[in-house]
Design a protein around this motif. Structure first.
Motif, PDB file in Angstrom:
ATOM      1  N   GLU A  99      -0.114   6.519  -6.831  1.00  0.00           N
ATOM      2  CA  GLU A  99      -1.614   6.918  -6.961  1.00  0.00           C
ATOM      3  C   GLU A  99      -1.258   8.549  -6.728  1.00  0.00           C
ATOM      4  O   GLU A  99      -2.004   9.355  -7.572  1.00  0.00           O
ATOM      5  CB  GLU A  99      -2.285   6.428  -5.871  1.00  0.00           C
ATOM      6  N   LYS A 144      -8.806   5.700 -13.258  1.00  0.00           N
ATOM      7  CA  LYS A 144      -8.481   6.827 -14.101  1.00  0.00           C
ATOM      8  C   LYS A 144      -7.568   6.622 -15.212  1.00  0.00           C
ATOM      9  O   LYS A 144      -7.651   7.289 -16.161  1.00  0.00           O
ATOM     10  CB  LYS A 144      -7.370   7.417 -12.825  1.00  0.00           C
ATOM     11  N   LEU A 145      -6.591   5.454 -15.293  1.00  0.00           N
ATOM     12  CA  LEU A 145      -5.921   5.421 -16.414  1.00  0.00           C
ATOM     13  C   LEU A 145      -6.851   5.044 -17.674  1.00  0.00           C
ATOM     14  O   LEU A 145      -6.440   5.258 -18.929  1.00  0.00           O
ATOM     15  CB  LEU A 145      -5.192   4.182 -16.247  1.00  0.00           C
ATOM     16  N   GLU A 146      -8.125   4.649 -17.273  1.00  0.00           N
ATOM     17  CA  GLU A 146      -8.937   4.227 -18.561  1.00  0.00           C
ATOM     18  C   GLU A 146      -9.929   5.362 -18.710  1.00  0.00           C
ATOM     19  O   GLU A 146     -10.616   5.250 -19.776  1.00  0.00           O
ATOM     20  CB  GLU A 146      -9.911   3.054 -18.016  1.00  0.00           C
ATOM     21  N   GLN A 163      -1.610  -5.215 -13.650  1.00  0.00           N
ATOM     22  CA  GLN A 163      -3.096  -5.422 -13.905  1.00  0.00           C
ATOM     23  C   GLN A 163      -3.601  -4.001 -13.909  1.00  0.00           C
ATOM     24  O   GLN A 163      -4.591  -3.852 -14.458  1.00  0.00           O
ATOM     25  CB  GLN A 163      -3.457  -6.261 -12.532  1.00  0.00           C
ATOM     26  N   ILE A 164      -3.085  -3.327 -12.938  1.00  0.00           N
ATOM     27  CA  ILE A 164      -3.749  -1.787 -12.960  1.00  0.00           C
ATOM     28  C   ILE A 164      -3.386  -1.152 -14.493  1.00  0.00           C
ATOM     29  O   ILE A 164      -4.373  -0.247 -14.843  1.00  0.00           O
ATOM     30  CB  ILE A 164      -2.895  -0.871 -11.970  1.00  0.00           C
ATOM     31  N   ARG A 209      -2.597  12.955 -22.671  1.00  0.00           N
ATOM     32  CA  ARG A 209      -1.503  11.768 -22.817  1.00  0.00           C
ATOM     33  C   ARG A 209      -1.793  11.387 -24.280  1.00  0.00           C
ATOM     34  O   ARG A 209      -0.783  10.701 -24.847  1.00  0.00           O
ATOM     35  CB  ARG A 209      -2.251  10.544 -21.716  1.00  0.00           C
ATOM     36  N   ALA A 240      -7.260   1.179  -3.920  1.00  0.00           N
ATOM     37  CA  ALA A 240      -6.200   2.002  -4.592  1.00  0.00           C
ATOM     38  C   ALA A 240      -6.166   1.365  -6.088  1.00  0.00           C
ATOM     39  O   ALA A 240      -6.204   2.146  -7.001  1.00  0.00           O
ATOM     40  CB  ALA A 240      -5.049   1.869  -3.929  1.00  0.00           C
ATOM     41  N   GLU A 241      -6.058   0.077  -6.293  1.00  0.00           N
ATOM     42  CA  GLU A 241      -6.024  -0.461  -7.557  1.00  0.00           C
ATOM     43  C   GLU A 241      -7.233   0.011  -8.465  1.00  0.00           C
ATOM     44  O   GLU A 241      -6.900   0.245  -9.695  1.00  0.00           O
ATOM     45  CB  GLU A 241      -6.257  -2.047  -7.381  1.00  0.00           C
ATOM     46  N   LEU A 284      -1.006   8.674 -14.171  1.00  0.00           N
ATOM     47  CA  LEU A 284      -2.202   9.095 -13.312  1.00  0.00           C
ATOM     48  C   LEU A 284      -2.075  10.833 -12.841  1.00  0.00           C
ATOM     49  O   LEU A 284      -2.960  10.986 -12.244  1.00  0.00           O
ATOM     50  CB  LEU A 284      -2.073   8.545 -12.000  1.00  0.00           C
ATOM     51  N   ALA A 293      -8.021  -1.900   1.377  1.00  0.00           N
ATOM     52  CA  ALA A 293      -7.286  -0.463   0.910  1.00  0.00           C
ATOM     53  C   ALA A 293      -6.565  -0.736  -0.402  1.00  0.00           C
ATOM     54  O   ALA A 293      -6.476   0.205  -1.118  1.00  0.00           O
ATOM     55  CB  ALA A 293      -6.287  -0.007   2.016  1.00  0.00           C
ATOM     56  N   ILE A 294      -5.874  -1.908  -0.645  1.00  0.00           N
ATOM     57  CA  ILE A 294      -5.116  -1.891  -1.825  1.00  0.00           C
ATOM     58  C   ILE A 294      -5.937  -2.080  -3.129  1.00  0.00           C
ATOM     59  O   ILE A 294      -5.682  -1.547  -4.055  1.00  0.00           O
ATOM     60  CB  ILE A 294      -4.152  -3.263  -1.736  1.00  0.00           C
ATOM     61  N   LEU A 303      -7.767  -8.565 -10.872  1.00  0.00           N
ATOM     62  CA  LEU A 303      -8.215  -7.144 -10.857  1.00  0.00           C
ATOM     63  C   LEU A 303      -9.392  -7.138 -12.199  1.00  0.00           C
ATOM     64  O   LEU A 303     -10.266  -6.361 -12.194  1.00  0.00           O
ATOM     65  CB  LEU A 303      -7.255  -6.141 -11.082  1.00  0.00           C
ATOM     66  N   GLN A 330      -7.830 -13.782  -3.475  1.00  0.00           N
ATOM     67  CA  GLN A 330      -8.579 -12.512  -4.351  1.00  0.00           C
ATOM     68  C   GLN A 330      -8.877 -13.001  -5.582  1.00  0.00           C
ATOM     69  O   GLN A 330      -8.042 -13.746  -6.299  1.00  0.00           O
ATOM     70  CB  GLN A 330      -7.527 -11.555  -4.184  1.00  0.00           C
ATOM     71  N   LEU A 333       1.853   1.720  -3.431  1.00  0.00           N
ATOM     72  CA  LEU A 333       0.606   2.148  -4.484  1.00  0.00           C
ATOM     73  C   LEU A 333       0.279   3.452  -4.183  1.00  0.00           C
ATOM     74  O   LEU A 333      -0.077   4.125  -5.116  1.00  0.00           O
ATOM     75  CB  LEU A 333      -0.570   1.136  -4.243  1.00  0.00           C
ATOM     76  N   HIS A 334       0.229   3.821  -2.942  1.00  0.00           N
ATOM     77  CA  HIS A 334      -0.192   5.279  -2.452  1.00  0.00           C
ATOM     78  C   HIS A 334       0.888   6.469  -3.191  1.00  0.00           C
ATOM     79  O   HIS A 334       0.452   7.547  -3.662  1.00  0.00           O
ATOM     80  CB  HIS A 334      -0.299   5.403  -1.070  1.00  0.00           C
ATOM     81  N   ARG A 345      -6.096  -4.136   5.064  1.00  0.00           N
ATOM     82  CA  ARG A 345      -5.236  -3.844   4.157  1.00  0.00           C
ATOM     83  C   ARG A 345      -5.491  -4.258   3.000  1.00  0.00           C
ATOM     84  O   ARG A 345      -5.212  -3.430   1.578  1.00  0.00           O
ATOM     85  CB  ARG A 345      -3.911  -4.531   4.674  1.00  0.00           C
ATOM     86  N   LEU A 367       0.701  -1.198  -0.125  1.00  0.00           N
ATOM     87  CA  LEU A 367      -0.097  -0.201   0.004  1.00  0.00           C
ATOM     88  C   LEU A 367       0.959   1.342   0.144  1.00  0.00           C
ATOM     89  O   LEU A 367       0.423   2.149  -0.571  1.00  0.00           O
ATOM     90  CB  LEU A 367      -0.778   0.042   1.424  1.00  0.00           C
ATOM     91  N   ARG A 377      -6.139  12.319 -19.276  1.00  0.00           N
ATOM     92  CA  ARG A 377      -6.234  11.329 -20.309  1.00  0.00           C
ATOM     93  C   ARG A 377      -6.026  12.232 -21.823  1.00  0.00           C
ATOM     94  O   ARG A 377      -5.314  11.735 -22.526  1.00  0.00           O
ATOM     95  CB  ARG A 377      -7.208  10.586 -20.365  1.00  0.00           C
ATOM     96  N   ARG A 414      -9.215   2.546  -8.253  1.00  0.00           N
ATOM     97  CA  ARG A 414      -9.009   4.170  -8.489  1.00  0.00           C
ATOM     98  C   ARG A 414      -8.187   4.315  -9.569  1.00  0.00           C
ATOM     99  O   ARG A 414      -8.305   5.194 -10.437  1.00  0.00           O
ATOM    100  CB  ARG A 414      -8.632   4.952  -7.088  1.00  0.00           C
ATOM    101  N   MET A 415      -6.952   3.635  -9.595  1.00  0.00           N
ATOM    102  CA  MET A 415      -5.826   3.782 -10.500  1.00  0.00           C
ATOM    103  C   MET A 415      -6.172   3.313 -11.791  1.00  0.00           C
ATOM    104  O   MET A 415      -6.000   4.115 -12.770  1.00  0.00           O
ATOM    105  CB  MET A 415      -4.528   3.298  -9.873  1.00  0.00           C
ATOM    106  N   ALA A 416      -6.794   2.244 -12.010  1.00  0.00           N
ATOM    107  CA  ALA A 416      -6.942   1.491 -13.234  1.00  0.00           C
ATOM    108  C   ALA A 416      -8.171   2.452 -13.786  1.00  0.00           C
ATOM    109  O   ALA A 416      -8.029   2.455 -14.932  1.00  0.00           O
ATOM    110  CB  ALA A 416      -7.536   0.068 -12.789  1.00  0.00           C
TER     111      ALA A 416
END
Lengths: 142, 226
Positions: free
Chosen positions: A55, B54-56, A93-94, A140, B47-48, A133, B43-44, B9, B6, A51-52, B40, A48, A137, B50-52
């Protein structure tokens, strides 16, 4: 472009942080993009935490811990290495490049190695570009 | 404990779909200790997502909260307000937790973020193994505390079978033969005579074959006026 990059360096106080200090003492030149964050041990690094940083717009994250076998807390650097590998999988994956995150090992006497790592990481992140991020977009896409 | 892992994603993103506001709900019990759906991990995943998203190009509003146990109404009451404010709840509880949320909040769309795997234990850090199949009629007293229902691939009551080779199962050589384990344990304790009793066919009505199961304890139910 590489002047604008921000790289967060999570550094263990027993090795990398002291090495960064030594690099400064030796007046070694390295890219100013690296922002050092002091940790008691890289074993404190949590997925985390990495990632933070990304982010919130960091372009890269480096985790710098003790040489294998030299961890002050025995195995914290090995735990960190596994977590960094885990985060690299999450990033794919993200949709972010795994190259943005890396683990390094060095000792407190390796000031010049710290400067090398800072340069290596900056070049590596520059190759994949700024963190998308923190860029809308529209800007980009060509 | 209940052991889960899990979902990818990609699958989670598909399940969440176009929902704009997402609440990731972790569970503080079994899935916390198997590192699949605790605070934990919630939260991960948040965050994943939110980030994914936003990227899309379609950022989602993703928040996370963790309750002590998703499988009890009292704990779910504590998040009622947050649940009411989102388009979808992504539960990181086991299958029971997901269904508890669906049942407790009838107007809420809930999707699972985990695959619930089995009842087991960590044999070492990062490794979990199945130990109980919840058959509803425990026979561990006959087998030296090693369950042939959960740990024998064929759930044999009188083993081992011909597929036991050098202490391993023919299904996969990484699976220890449960009946070899049972034999070794009984032998080491000087109780091999236990194996002389042939076990009759098991009544599976107490397991899933009897349909969904239910326990009612009148002594524990809240008293009503009599």
């Amino acid at each position: 472009m590489s002047q604008d990059l921000q790289i967060v360096a999570y550094c263990c106080e027993h090795c990398a942080y002291a090495a960064a200090d030594l690099a400064g003492g030796l007046r070694l030149q390295y890219p100013p993009n690296v922002r050092v964050v002091l940790l008691p041990c890289t074993g404190k690094v949590d997925p985390l935490l990495i990632l933070h940083a990304l982010e919130e717009g960091a372009d890269g994250v480096m985790v710098a811990g003790c040489l294998p076998g030299n961890c002050h807390y025995l195995k914290g650097n090995f735990s960190a290495r596994r977590r960094v590998a885990y985060v690299q999988q999450l990033l794919k994956q993200i949709g972010l490049e795994a190259e943005r995150v890396e683990m390094f090992h060095l000792s407190s006497a390796m000031g010049s190695r710290f400067a090398e790592i800072a340069k290596e990481m900056t070049e590596r992140v520059a190759a994949v570009g700024p963190n998308p991020l923190r860029i809308p977009r529209k800007e980009r896409e060509p | 404990m209940i052991v889960a892992e899990q979902k990818s994603l990609d699958e989670i993103k598909q399940l969440v779909g176009r929902a704009q506001k997402v609440l990731v709900v972790g569970c503080g019990t079994c899935v916390t200790v198997c590192f699949a759906g605790g605070a934990r991990e919630a939260a991960i995943v948040a965050a994943e997502l939110r980030m994914a998203s936003k990227l899309e190009g379609a950022p989602k509003e993703v928040t996370d909260v963790t309750v002590q146990r998703q499988c009890e109404w009292e704990y779910l009451d504590q998040i009622a307000e947050q649940v009411g404010q989102v388009d979808v709840v992504l539960s990181l509880g086991c299958g029971v937790g997901v269904q508890a949320i669906a049942e407790h909040f009838p107007n809420t769309w809930v999707v699972p973020g985990l695959n619930t795997k089995f009842m087991g234990l960590p044999t070492e850090q990062g490794v979990w193994e199945e130990r109980c199949a919840g058959c509803g009629d425990c026979l561990l007293g006959l087998t030296g505390g090693i369950c042939p229902i959960a740990r024998c691939s064929k759930s044999l009551l009188n083993g081992p079978c011909g597929g036991s080779l050098n202490g391993h199962c023919e299904v996969n050589e990484e699976i220890p033969c449960a009946w070899q384990l049972i034999y070794d344990r009984l032998k080491s304790m000087g109780k091999l005579e236990v194996l002389m009793d042939i076990q009759p066919p098991k009544n599976w009505c107490t397991a899933r074959d009897g349909g969904p199961r239910k326990i009612v304890r009148e002594d524990l139910r809240l008293a009503t006026e009599e």
